[in-house]
Design an enzyme around this catalytic site. Sequence first.
Site, PDB file in Angstrom:
ATOM      1  N   TYR A 170       0.842  -1.210   0.000  1.00 31.99           N
ATOM      2  CA  TYR A 170       0.000   0.000   0.000  1.00 31.99           C
ATOM      3  C   TYR A 170       0.882   1.268   0.000  1.00 31.99           C
ATOM      4  N   ARG A 218       2.539  -1.429  10.874  1.00 30.66           N
ATOM      5  CA  ARG A 218       2.628  -2.710  10.133  1.00 30.66           C
ATOM      6  C   ARG A 218       3.767  -2.566   9.139  1.00 30.66           C
ATOM      7  N   HIS A 256       0.341  -7.426  -2.276  1.00 26.03           N
ATOM      8  CA  HIS A 256      -0.817  -8.071  -2.921  1.00 26.03           C
ATOM      9  C   HIS A 256      -0.483  -8.542  -4.329  1.00 26.03           C
ATOM     10  N   ARG A 292      -1.149 -17.472   9.076  1.00 35.66           N
ATOM     11  CA  ARG A 292      -1.413 -18.905   9.272  1.00 35.66           C
ATOM     12  C   ARG A 292      -1.133 -19.377  10.705  1.00 35.66           C
ATOM     13  N   CYS A 341      -9.116 -21.316   3.838  1.00 28.03           N
ATOM     14  CA  CYS A 341      -9.633 -21.518   2.474  1.00 28.03           C
ATOM     15  C   CYS A 341      -9.840 -20.209   1.713  1.00 28.03           C
ATOM     16  N   GLN A 343     -12.437 -18.715   1.132  1.00 30.25           N
ATOM     17  CA  GLN A 343     -13.609 -18.728   0.262  1.00 30.25           C
ATOM     18  C   GLN A 343     -14.695 -17.723   0.632  1.00 30.25           C
ATOM     19  N   ASP A 654     -20.366 -26.035  -2.980  1.00 28.91           N
ATOM     20  CA  ASP A 654     -19.135 -26.101  -2.189  1.00 28.91           C
ATOM     21  C   ASP A 654     -19.519 -26.164  -0.719  1.00 28.91           C
TER      22      ASP A 654
HETATM   23  P1  FAD Z   1     -21.701 -34.779   0.877  1.00 25.50           P
HETATM   24  O1  FAD Z   1     -20.406 -34.284   1.298  1.00 25.50           O
HETATM   25  O2  FAD Z   1     -21.852 -35.472  -0.383  1.00 25.50           O
HETATM   26  O3  FAD Z   1     -22.367 -35.531   2.078  1.00 25.50           O
HETATM   27  C1  FAD Z   1     -23.493 -36.349   1.948  1.00 25.50           C
HETATM   28  C2  FAD Z   1     -23.407 -37.467   2.970  1.00 25.50           C
HETATM   29  O4  FAD Z   1     -24.633 -38.188   2.930  1.00 25.50           O
HETATM   30  C3  FAD Z   1     -22.316 -38.482   2.698  1.00 25.50           C
HETATM   31  O5  FAD Z   1     -21.543 -38.675   3.860  1.00 25.50           O
HETATM   32  C4  FAD Z   1     -23.073 -39.739   2.308  1.00 25.50           C
HETATM   33  O6  FAD Z   1     -22.399 -40.919   2.725  1.00 25.50           O
HETATM   34  C5  FAD Z   1     -24.355 -39.565   3.080  1.00 25.50           C
HETATM   35  N1  FAD Z   1     -25.514 -40.286   2.529  1.00 25.50           N
HETATM   36  C6  FAD Z   1     -25.930 -40.368   1.245  1.00 25.50           C
HETATM   37  N2  FAD Z   1     -27.059 -41.096   1.170  1.00 25.50           N
HETATM   38  C7  FAD Z   1     -27.362 -41.474   2.435  1.00 25.50           C
HETATM   39  C8  FAD Z   1     -28.410 -42.230   3.009  1.00 25.50           C
HETATM   40  N3  FAD Z   1     -29.400 -42.749   2.285  1.00 25.50           N
HETATM   41  N4  FAD Z   1     -28.397 -42.419   4.336  1.00 25.50           N
HETATM   42  C9  FAD Z   1     -27.418 -41.904   5.105  1.00 25.50           C
HETATM   43  N5  FAD Z   1     -26.406 -41.193   4.601  1.00 25.50           N
HETATM   44  C10 FAD Z   1     -26.397 -40.969   3.289  1.00 25.50           C
HETATM   45  N6  FAD Z   1     -15.648 -27.405  -1.065  1.00 25.50           N
HETATM   46  C11 FAD Z   1     -15.170 -26.239  -0.679  1.00 25.50           C
HETATM   47  O7  FAD Z   1     -15.954 -25.397  -0.234  1.00 25.50           O
HETATM   48  N7  FAD Z   1     -13.847 -25.939  -0.721  1.00 25.50           N
HETATM   49  C12 FAD Z   1     -12.952 -26.814  -1.181  1.00 25.50           C
HETATM   50  O8  FAD Z   1     -11.763 -26.503  -1.220  1.00 25.50           O
HETATM   51  C13 FAD Z   1     -13.409 -28.075  -1.592  1.00 25.50           C
HETATM   52  N8  FAD Z   1     -12.546 -28.984  -2.052  1.00 25.50           N
HETATM   53  C14 FAD Z   1     -13.009 -30.187  -2.434  1.00 25.50           C
HETATM   54  C15 FAD Z   1     -12.114 -31.147  -2.889  1.00 25.50           C
HETATM   55  C16 FAD Z   1     -12.545 -32.391  -3.259  1.00 25.50           C
HETATM   56  C17 FAD Z   1     -11.551 -33.381  -3.761  1.00 25.50           C
HETATM   57  C18 FAD Z   1     -13.929 -32.721  -3.168  1.00 25.50           C
HETATM   58  C19 FAD Z   1     -14.432 -34.078  -3.547  1.00 25.50           C
HETATM   59  C20 FAD Z   1     -14.839 -31.778  -2.736  1.00 25.50           C
HETATM   60  C21 FAD Z   1     -14.382 -30.514  -2.375  1.00 25.50           C
HETATM   61  N9  FAD Z   1     -15.263 -29.540  -1.937  1.00 25.50           N
HETATM   62  C22 FAD Z   1     -14.784 -28.330  -1.530  1.00 25.50           C
HETATM   63  C23 FAD Z   1     -16.712 -29.738  -1.998  1.00 25.50           C
HETATM   64  C24 FAD Z   1     -17.334 -30.003  -0.628  1.00 25.50           C
HETATM   65  O9  FAD Z   1     -16.644 -30.999   0.047  1.00 25.50           O
HETATM   66  C25 FAD Z   1     -18.793 -30.389  -0.846  1.00 25.50           C
HETATM   67  O10 FAD Z   1     -19.389 -29.451  -1.675  1.00 25.50           O
HETATM   68  C26 FAD Z   1     -19.587 -30.390   0.430  1.00 25.50           C
HETATM   69  O11 FAD Z   1     -18.894 -31.033   1.421  1.00 25.50           O
HETATM   70  C27 FAD Z   1     -20.922 -31.059   0.149  1.00 25.50           C
HETATM   71  O12 FAD Z   1     -21.569 -31.315   1.347  1.00 25.50           O
HETATM   72  P2  FAD Z   1     -22.951 -32.101   1.423  1.00 25.50           P
HETATM   73  O13 FAD Z   1     -23.211 -32.302   2.850  1.00 25.50           O
HETATM   74  O14 FAD Z   1     -23.993 -31.425   0.637  1.00 25.50           O
HETATM   75  O15 FAD Z   1     -22.711 -33.486   0.665  1.00 25.50           O
HETATM   76  P1  NAP Z   2     -16.980 -28.329 -11.634  1.00 25.44           P
HETATM   77  O1  NAP Z   2     -16.121 -27.259 -11.129  1.00 25.44           O
HETATM   78  O2  NAP Z   2     -18.326 -28.025 -12.141  1.00 25.44           O
HETATM   79  O3  NAP Z   2     -16.151 -29.059 -12.782  1.00 25.44           O
HETATM   80  C1  NAP Z   2     -16.640 -30.144 -13.489  1.00 25.44           C
HETATM   81  C2  NAP Z   2     -15.690 -30.454 -14.659  1.00 25.44           C
HETATM   82  O4  NAP Z   2     -16.201 -31.554 -15.347  1.00 25.44           O
HETATM   83  C3  NAP Z   2     -15.567 -29.328 -15.633  1.00 25.44           C
HETATM   84  O5  NAP Z   2     -14.202 -29.195 -15.965  1.00 25.44           O
HETATM   85  C4  NAP Z   2     -16.384 -29.783 -16.836  1.00 25.44           C
HETATM   86  O6  NAP Z   2     -15.703 -29.263 -17.945  1.00 25.44           O
HETATM   87  C5  NAP Z   2     -16.340 -31.283 -16.726  1.00 25.44           C
HETATM   88  N1  NAP Z   2     -17.566 -31.963 -17.174  1.00 25.44           N
HETATM   89  C6  NAP Z   2     -18.831 -31.680 -16.812  1.00 25.44           C
HETATM   90  N2  NAP Z   2     -19.689 -32.548 -17.383  1.00 25.44           N
HETATM   91  C7  NAP Z   2     -18.925 -33.412 -18.103  1.00 25.44           C
HETATM   92  C8  NAP Z   2     -19.235 -34.529 -18.941  1.00 25.44           C
HETATM   93  N3  NAP Z   2     -20.487 -34.951 -19.127  1.00 25.44           N
HETATM   94  N4  NAP Z   2     -18.227 -35.149 -19.534  1.00 25.44           N
HETATM   95  C9  NAP Z   2     -16.948 -34.756 -19.362  1.00 25.44           C
HETATM   96  N5  NAP Z   2     -16.610 -33.709 -18.610  1.00 25.44           N
HETATM   97  C10 NAP Z   2     -17.597 -33.040 -17.983  1.00 25.44           C
HETATM   98  O7  NAP Z   2     -17.165 -29.438 -10.540  1.00 25.44           O
HETATM   99  P2  NAP Z   2     -16.142 -30.226  -9.645  1.00 25.44           P
HETATM  100  O8  NAP Z   2     -14.748 -30.114 -10.123  1.00 25.44           O
HETATM  101  O9  NAP Z   2     -16.734 -31.579  -9.576  1.00 25.44           O
HETATM  102  O10 NAP Z   2     -16.255 -29.533  -8.267  1.00 25.44           O
HETATM  103  C11 NAP Z   2     -17.478 -29.604  -7.530  1.00 25.44           C
HETATM  104  C12 NAP Z   2     -17.585 -28.458  -6.581  1.00 25.44           C
HETATM  105  O11 NAP Z   2     -16.648 -28.606  -5.517  1.00 25.44           O
HETATM  106  C13 NAP Z   2     -17.298 -27.174  -7.287  1.00 25.44           C
HETATM  107  O12 NAP Z   2     -18.473 -26.478  -7.560  1.00 25.44           O
HETATM  108  C14 NAP Z   2     -16.417 -26.431  -6.330  1.00 25.44           C
HETATM  109  O13 NAP Z   2     -17.064 -25.297  -5.828  1.00 25.44           O
HETATM  110  C15 NAP Z   2     -16.110 -27.379  -5.188  1.00 25.44           C
HETATM  111  N6  NAP Z   2     -14.671 -27.420  -5.062  1.00 25.44           N
HETATM  112  C16 NAP Z   2     -14.036 -26.296  -4.707  1.00 25.44           C
HETATM  113  C17 NAP Z   2     -12.693 -26.284  -4.620  1.00 25.44           C
HETATM  114  C18 NAP Z   2     -11.978 -25.035  -4.205  1.00 25.44           C
HETATM  115  O14 NAP Z   2     -10.777 -24.984  -4.269  1.00 25.44           O
HETATM  116  N7  NAP Z   2     -12.666 -24.009  -3.774  1.00 25.44           N
HETATM  117  C19 NAP Z   2     -11.966 -27.409  -4.881  1.00 25.44           C
HETATM  118  C20 NAP Z   2     -12.635 -28.551  -5.245  1.00 25.44           C
HETATM  119  C21 NAP Z   2     -13.991 -28.526  -5.345  1.00 25.44           C
HETATM  120  P3  NAP Z   2     -16.249 -29.333 -19.439  1.00 25.44           P
HETATM  121  O15 NAP Z   2     -17.743 -29.311 -19.317  1.00 25.44           O
HETATM  122  O16 NAP Z   2     -15.671 -28.149 -20.122  1.00 25.44           O
HETATM  123  O17 NAP Z   2     -15.695 -30.589 -19.984  1.00 25.44           O
HETATM  124 FE1  SF4 Z   3     -10.764 -19.049   7.523  1.00 28.76          FE
HETATM  125 FE2  SF4 Z   3     -13.358 -18.829   7.254  1.00 28.76          FE
HETATM  126 FE3  SF4 Z   3     -11.795 -17.343   5.723  1.00 28.76          FE
HETATM  127 FE4  SF4 Z   3     -11.969 -19.973   5.298  1.00 28.76          FE
HETATM  128  S1  SF4 Z   3     -13.596 -18.468   5.068  1.00 28.76           S
HETATM  129  S2  SF4 Z   3     -10.096 -18.724   5.441  1.00 28.76           S
HETATM  130  S3  SF4 Z   3     -12.220 -20.741   7.364  1.00 28.76           S
HETATM  131  S4  SF4 Z   3     -11.985 -17.240   7.926  1.00 28.76           S
END
Ligand code: FAD
Ligand code: NAP
Ligand code: SF4
Length: 669
Positions: A170, A218, A256, A292, A341, A343, A654
């Site tokens: 800044y 700062r 930044h 952190r 995160c 976010q 998410d």
């Molecule tokens: P889910 O997490 O899908 O939870 C649903 C739960 O319901 C599961 O535990 C399942 O076992 C249970 N369930 C299903 N059917 C039944 C049933 N009939 N009876 C009992 N239990 C059942 N989000 C972010 O915000 N930031 C990130 O950086 C981020 N990174 C990610 C990285 C990865 C690799 C992945 C896979 C996801 C990431 N996400 C991130 C996404 C985030 O984790 C999900 O969007 C969020 O946790 C979804 O929460 P949910 O409770 O809706 O669903």
């Molecule tokens: P996403 O961000 O919507 O990406 C899905 C990917 O799949 C896209 O690259 C899409 O690209 C491809 N796709 C979609 N339909 C397809 C098809 N029929 N065939 C082949 N490719 C297809 O979803 P996501 O990666 O599953 O993540 C899910 C959510 O988790 C996101 O919305 C995100 O917010 C959250 N998340 C967040 C973070 C984070 O760092 N904040 C990290 C992980 C996850 P094309 O359609 O161009 O092929």
């Molecule tokens: Fe920390 Fe909440 Fe910001 Fe994520 S959104 S970095 S958990 S203060």
Amino acid sequence: MTNQHYPHLFQPLKVGNKTINNRVLMGSMHTGLEDRPKNYPKLAEYFKQRAAGEAGIIVTGGIAPNIAGWVGPFSGFLKYGFQVKRHRLVTEAVHSVGGLICMQILHSGRYGYHPFNVSATDKQSPITPFKPKKLSDKKIHKQIKDFVNCARLAQKAHYDGVEIMGSEGYLINQFISPRTNDRDDDWGGSYENRTRFALEIVKQTRAAVGEDFIIIFRLSMLELVNNGSSIDEVIRLAQDLEQAGVSIINTGIGWHEARVPTIATMVPRAGFAWVTELIKQAVSVPLVTTNRINHPQVAEDIIASGKADMVSMARPFLADPELVKKSRLGQAQDINICIGCNQACLDHVFKNQMASCLVNPAACHETEFEKQPTQKSKNIAVVGAGMAGLSCATTLAERGHQVTLFEASDKIGGQFNLAAAIPGKEEFVHTINYFSHLLDKHGVTLKLNHPATASDLDGFDEVVIASGVVPRVPGIEGIDHDKVILYHDLLSGRKKAGHKVAVIGAGGIGFDVSEYLSVENPDQAQTIDEFCAEWGIDQSIQAPGGLVKAHDEKSAREITMLQRKTSKPGKGLGKTTGWIHRLSLKKKGIKTLTGVQYHKIDDQGLHITVKEQPQVLDVDHVVICAGQLSNKDLYQTDDHFHIIGGADVAAELDAKRAIKQGTELGLKL
Ligand code: FAD
Ligand code: NAP
Ligand code: SF4
């Protein structure tokens, strides 16, 4: 009396005529609330909760000393007497619960996202579209006067002090650093000339506010940009600032515009405390270290080791306003940990939205998220213990409902367990652990390994469907081939990938999966030394800005990430973290292909067409990260059924949305 849990953290610290009860400073965060006069009652409540939660001393978000210093159009500034009244709401609220609060004076200089910005230079910053006006000698004196006037008005508003923002690139930093100070007058060139602006502000402010008003400065200690300051200059400036009258020196890390992560979750805990330690012997005023630090034990270790006198925690106070009080009482397991995160905090601010917190949606919305005990306790079933189901079940139970939580798998957390398996996202596990603790604390009946069926849900007063998502399986020929792995099978360890891998989908999960595949041991978190080597950080800060050549570690596998769209891969990633993910994979040599058409998967590999050229990717495995579909089979359109999280809408899901929706429903039923 010595605290038995964190003895060093709870040592009081005397500054001027004030005593800070512990060594935790709540660091400055722009929330958006400070920008509008009508939001000051909400801002007062936000700070009051953090003061009641025993933050040792609070620093507000940045307030500009004049319009030229605005961060963005109409952001908070304090220049006129009539503006003092709204700030008194804040100071009275904090003082009413025994807290201390300083107002940060932030002049953004060329970072100002508006046409009135000014700087030491007329060179535009790489992160704003507005070219600054180079300040004349007369206008420089005017800016100094405005800083002093702002501090005096802060004193009138009953703040306990001010923090003068001299880092992060800044205005003050723009004068100090040769990177942006290209002047040849009294304010540029030599060290004395470049630091004159900072030192004049401090000297004149001290003269105006008297001895007892706290002045925190700062100081930009590690700039992480080319042509920045080196350690010799930083130490000298710290000493000069002490002479000029500062009470406390706070650490600033990175501009930044730097292209090195400084606060995102992949930065190791306390990853920059070594920077403050380099200054420690040179000055006698208290030093605050930062970045952190999200757990009391990390803070305790820093203070005990003598690296710094205080720690700054900022985002951790969004995640949990009571973190200091809980630490004092030895209730660390009750702390909702900030997972770094960005976010809901920084990403929101950079999109001009109100800040909040992914793990605590009540942050900055304190007056809207009051948890009232229920008048009529109901019997409620929640299906799914992902982030949506957990936040809903624990909120309902805390309010006095009888809650049964069904989870099909053997553990809680849902997809968030997969997120926590990604290198650099290890901290995510704390949110799962926190919810686990809340389930016990509030008496939720948890039924693990119990996929709920329609008959399980009979007899409940309310049913919440939080059954989340399932991976989308694209209809590509050969999708059943042995080479194909769905992302959840890979990340849960059920399947392993070979050396050559194609990743279908370049969204958040495609990027995370590529990161996971790119390292030999995804379970092993990076050390501070490894992190510094990867990002080219010189731990002696002899090099200007503390930058040296980065050690580009190659990927452990040959990875190609693909998408059908022709847009930039990872375009939808977080505003303040997306660049880190993109850069990290690029540095490791991971290839990306856009505009891809998928044809089939067979023993030869993945058959595709790109730019009308058919080709075969000779890969061992194809990992599918092609988005997700809602899992809502149990949902019924009936008044006592509710649906949240991924089960509700899978697109753009998410954890931020899942937790917010779960909490909101938990407050409503
Ligand atoms: P889910 O997490 O899908 O939870 C649903 C739960 O319901 C599961 O535990 C399942 O076992 C249970 N369930 C299903 N059917 C039944 C049933 N009939 N009876 C009992 N239990 C059942 N989000 C972010 O915000 N930031 C990130 O950086 C981020 N990174 C990610 C990285 C990865 C690799 C992945 C896979 C996801 C990431 N996400 C991130 C996404 C985030 O984790 C999900 O969007 C969020 O946790 C979804 O929460 P949910 O409770 O809706 O669903
Ligand atoms: P996403 O961000 O919507 O990406 C899905 C990917 O799949 C896209 O690259 C899409 O690209 C491809 N796709 C979609 N339909 C397809 C098809 N029929 N065939 C082949 N490719 C297809 O979803 P996501 O990666 O599953 O993540 C899910 C959510 O988790 C996101 O919305 C995100 O917010 C959250 N998340 C967040 C973070 C984070 O760092 N904040 C990290 C992980 C996850 P094309 O359609 O161009 O092929
Ligand atoms: Fe920390 Fe909440 Fe910001 Fe994520 S959104 S970095 S958990 S203060």
